[in-house]
Design a protein around this motif. Sequence first.
Motif, PDB file in Angstrom:
ATOM      1  N   ILE A 297      32.217 -27.627 -72.811  1.00 36.89           N
ATOM      2  CA  ILE A 297      33.596 -27.118 -72.782  1.00 36.89           C
ATOM      3  C   ILE A 297      33.966 -26.964 -71.310  1.00 36.89           C
ATOM      4  O   ILE A 297      33.579 -25.996 -70.653  1.00 36.89           O
TER       5      ILE A 297
ATOM      6  N   GLU B   2      36.622 -26.253 -69.560  1.00 38.19           N
ATOM      7  CA  GLU B   2      37.359 -25.084 -69.086  1.00 38.19           C
ATOM      8  C   GLU B   2      36.438 -23.876 -68.966  1.00 38.19           C
ATOM      9  O   GLU B   2      36.570 -23.070 -68.045  1.00 38.19           O
TER      10      GLU B   2
ATOM     11  N   LEU C 290      35.368 -18.113 -79.209  1.00 37.83           N
ATOM     12  CA  LEU C 290      34.910 -18.903 -78.069  1.00 37.83           C
ATOM     13  C   LEU C 290      33.390 -18.909 -77.979  1.00 37.83           C
ATOM     14  O   LEU C 290      32.773 -19.958 -77.755  1.00 37.83           O
TER      15      LEU C 290
ATOM     16  N   GLN D 122      31.882 -21.171 -80.549  1.00 40.95           N
ATOM     17  CA  GLN D 122      32.088 -22.573 -80.190  1.00 40.95           C
ATOM     18  C   GLN D 122      31.155 -22.993 -79.058  1.00 40.95           C
ATOM     19  O   GLN D 122      30.643 -24.115 -79.052  1.00 40.95           O
TER      20      GLN D 122
ATOM     21  N   ARG E  43      45.635 -18.995 -74.270  1.00 40.52           N
ATOM     22  CA  ARG E  43      44.693 -17.981 -73.834  1.00 40.52           C
ATOM     23  C   ARG E  43      44.160 -18.388 -72.461  1.00 40.52           C
ATOM     24  O   ARG E  43      43.872 -19.571 -72.229  1.00 40.52           O
TER      25      ARG E  43
ATOM     26  N   PHE F 151      43.144 -22.217 -72.629  1.00 39.11           N
ATOM     27  CA  PHE F 151      42.852 -22.646 -73.988  1.00 39.11           C
ATOM     28  C   PHE F 151      44.091 -22.479 -74.853  1.00 39.11           C
ATOM     29  O   PHE F 151      44.976 -21.680 -74.542  1.00 39.11           O
ATOM     30  N   GLU F 152      44.106 -23.218 -75.934  1.00 36.59           N
ATOM     31  CA  GLU F 152      45.178 -23.106 -76.927  1.00 36.59           C
ATOM     32  C   GLU F 152      44.549 -22.729 -78.262  1.00 36.59           C
ATOM     33  O   GLU F 152      43.592 -23.356 -78.713  1.00 36.59           O
TER      34      GLU F 152
ATOM     35  N   LEU G  70      39.631 -22.538 -80.568  1.00 35.42           N
ATOM     36  CA  LEU G  70      40.199 -22.679 -79.231  1.00 35.42           C
ATOM     37  C   LEU G  70      40.024 -24.108 -78.743  1.00 35.42           C
ATOM     38  O   LEU G  70      38.933 -24.668 -78.785  1.00 35.42           O
ATOM     39  N   THR G  71      41.130 -24.686 -78.278  1.00 33.28           N
ATOM     40  CA  THR G  71      41.136 -26.049 -77.764  1.00 33.28           C
ATOM     41  C   THR G  71      41.435 -26.020 -76.278  1.00 33.28           C
ATOM     42  O   THR G  71      42.306 -25.267 -75.822  1.00 33.28           O
ATOM     43  N   GLN G  72      40.730 -26.825 -75.511  1.00 36.18           N
ATOM     44  CA  GLN G  72      40.937 -26.878 -74.067  1.00 36.18           C
ATOM     45  C   GLN G  72      42.319 -27.435 -73.735  1.00 36.18           C
ATOM     46  O   GLN G  72      42.848 -28.299 -74.440  1.00 36.18           O
TER      47      GLN G  72
END
Length: 458
Positions: A77, A79, A107, A110, A249, A267-268, A274-276
């Motif tokens: 990840i 980010e 997070l 993940q 976020r 992040f979204e 949560l997606t980068q």
Amino acid sequence: MTKKKDKTIFRCKTCGTQTPKWMGQCPDCGDWDSLVEETLVVRIPGVAGAGRPAIAARPVPIESVEPSMSLRMCTGINEFDRVLGGGIVSGSLVLIGGDPGIGKSTLMLQVLSTLAKAGKKCLYVSGEESIGQLSMRGKRLGSLGRSLFVVSETDLEAILAMAEKDDYDAMVVDSIQTVFHPQVTSTPGSITQIREASMQFMRLSKTVGLPIFLVGHVTKGGAIAGPRIMEHMVDTVLYFEGDKNHIFRILRAVKNRFGSTNEIGVFEMRDQGLTQVPNPSAVFLSERALVAPGSVVTASMEGSRPILVEIQGLVSTSGLGTPRRTVLGLDSNRVALIVAVMEKRLGMNLAGLDIFMNVTGGVRITEPSADLAIAAALASSFLDRPVHKETTLIGEIGLTGEIRAVSHAQARIKEAAKMGFTRCLVPTATMKQLSKIKGMAIESVSFLRDAVEVLFEG
């Protein structure tokens, strides 16, 4: 023969200050009703810490020690790795705080899942959820893996025994406030329990080389619950920022012994977790109105990354005796200073008007390079004249109305040019540090009055 009574003190839950008696207000940090009683003699002799003898250490020349800074484990990840300084350092103790529901547990699950899929053996210790609930959340997020182990446990000694028995590559404790030592005479979540658990986890991470992530609750003021000594003991402190009403976020490092404290990860929040956000500038400006009074774009530096954000200002007639000042995402004191400079140097009568400021996307800007954009947004709303849609501004404003130089101006302007902006106003003192950028017209201003005349053509 009477039994000797244990000595008690009162400790502040916010800053950790000790006092011999209870007081309504902490004498150091000033918080009210934050002093709690604590027993100094908390261990039963010969029981607590049994089986864990101290290992004698011998001083060695520092030049003979091989540095371990490069021994990092990438999570996949990007980010998250960026905020940590390039990956997880072996034997590091990381504290992650944030508001309830902001995404801390998501997070961490993940992160461990990506490590497990890469062949790493990971342990997720939850004191708030059962393993069935963890499994449900893991399946919803797609965060599964054969080498990812989960357990629901709050006993500190049991957790330490599990971590030492098997050779794990990473461990998460969610949350530190639920962990308790059975030989410590205080309730879980108290200052004594949190400090004891943090010390034991720090000892484990340093002796075994196991990276440990501690998830922490926050107080109403936004600080991690527990004394400040908890933040002093860990290697890295990360805060999850963002409004739960927004999908974005921001993970920010406020302390990092192995990297920069200025980096952020964006992040979204989606249904799958949560997606980068690899290009935050494009996301934050995606819903911007191209022609609107009070809207100005500036470039903010977050660590080594420039991010374009939209600053909105609204100046309106006040129907109250005391005009309102509402500021979101900016330092309210800084905005008040800029308003005073505009009244004095530009002659704009803003004292009797309501002023509202906002940074779109839930971002918070603290650096003074956004001063010129704040002033331009207020002037644009006051004059009801929009700033050109392809113009961006950077610059700090002094009390005499001068525009002062900012750092990393070249990187900021390059990011603006990449996002399609064709014009940038910068301080005159910054011009000598800049080189030409294709497609970008760079104009210099020395005073706030000059900037207003350039933006609104007199």
